[in-house]
Design a protein around this motif. Structure first.
Motif, PDB file in Angstrom:
ATOM      1  N   LYS A   9       0.833  -1.209   0.000  1.00 10.08           N
ATOM      2  CA  LYS A   9       0.000   0.000   0.000  1.00 10.08           C
ATOM      3  C   LYS A   9       0.862   1.250   0.000  1.00 10.08           C
ATOM      4  O   LYS A   9       0.551   2.222  -0.680  1.00 10.08           O
ATOM      5  CB  LYS A   9      -0.935   0.002   1.201  1.00 10.08           C
ATOM      6  CG  LYS A   9      -2.060  -0.991   1.097  1.00 10.08           C
ATOM      7  CD  LYS A   9      -2.975  -0.896   2.292  1.00 10.08           C
ATOM      8  CE  LYS A   9      -4.093  -1.918   2.189  1.00 10.08           C
ATOM      9  NZ  LYS A   9      -5.013  -1.834   3.329  1.00 10.08           N
TER      10      LYS A   9
ATOM     11  N   ARG B  66       2.340   1.729  -3.478  1.00 11.85           N
ATOM     12  CA  ARG B  66       1.304   2.166  -4.436  1.00 11.85           C
ATOM     13  C   ARG B  66       0.970   3.633  -4.227  1.00 11.85           C
ATOM     14  O   ARG B  66       0.745   4.379  -5.179  1.00 11.85           O
ATOM     15  CB  ARG B  66       0.067   1.284  -4.302  1.00 11.85           C
ATOM     16  CG  ARG B  66       0.279  -0.058  -4.933  1.00 11.85           C
ATOM     17  CD  ARG B  66      -1.030  -0.733  -5.261  1.00 11.85           C
ATOM     18  NE  ARG B  66      -0.773  -1.954  -5.998  1.00 11.85           N
ATOM     19  CZ  ARG B  66      -0.976  -3.178  -5.511  1.00 11.85           C
ATOM     20  NH1 ARG B  66      -1.463  -3.338  -4.305  1.00 11.85           N
ATOM     21  NH2 ARG B  66      -0.705  -4.228  -6.249  1.00 11.85           N
ATOM     22  N   TYR B  67       0.920   4.050  -2.968  1.00 11.30           N
ATOM     23  CA  TYR B  67       0.676   5.456  -2.647  1.00 11.30           C
ATOM     24  C   TYR B  67       1.791   6.328  -3.223  1.00 11.30           C
ATOM     25  O   TYR B  67       1.525   7.352  -3.874  1.00 11.30           O
ATOM     26  CB  TYR B  67       0.570   5.639  -1.134  1.00 11.30           C
ATOM     27  CG  TYR B  67       0.618   7.077  -0.690  1.00 11.30           C
ATOM     28  CD1 TYR B  67      -0.476   7.905  -0.861  1.00 11.30           C
ATOM     29  CD2 TYR B  67       1.769   7.610  -0.114  1.00 11.30           C
ATOM     30  CE1 TYR B  67      -0.435   9.232  -0.466  1.00 11.30           C
ATOM     31  CE2 TYR B  67       1.820   8.923   0.286  1.00 11.30           C
ATOM     32  CZ  TYR B  67       0.716   9.732   0.121  1.00 11.30           C
ATOM     33  OH  TYR B  67       0.766  11.040   0.500  1.00 11.30           O
TER      34      TYR B  67
END
Length: 94
Positions: free
Chosen positions: A6, A9-10
């Motif tokens: 995550k 991806r951020y």
């Protein structure tokens, strides 16, 4: 190494949100002028409206700018993340 997908991806989303010279120009413009419509952005940067609208949309998705309704217009301003990224760009300017 603990891989947090995550987080990466951020970071990718933020990077893509600013990975065009026109988007970087928009960051600088919003920092100096603030609260600008897409029409004003496109006129100031001498680009067409559709192009400016697409760039601001990608920047919004990345969390670099925010939109506020003002009558019939939508005004764009930098978010704290956008300001931080701009500060980083200034630190690496030649």
């Amino acid at each position: 190494m603990n891989i947090d997908k995550k987080k990466f991806r951020y970071l990718e989303r933020v990077t893509r949100g600013s990975s065009h010279n026109r988007r970087i120009q928009i960051l600088y413009l919003l920092n100096t002028k603030g609260n600008l419509s897409v029409e004003t952005i496109s006129n100031t940067l001498h680009t067409n409206y559709k192009n400016a609208a697409q760039h601001t949309q990608r920047m919004f998705i990345a969390g670099l700018i925010e939109k506020t309704q003002s009558g019939r217009s939508v005004l764009h301003t930098l978010t704290p993340l956008g300001k931080s990224l701009l500060s980083f760009y200034r630190s690496i300017e030649r």
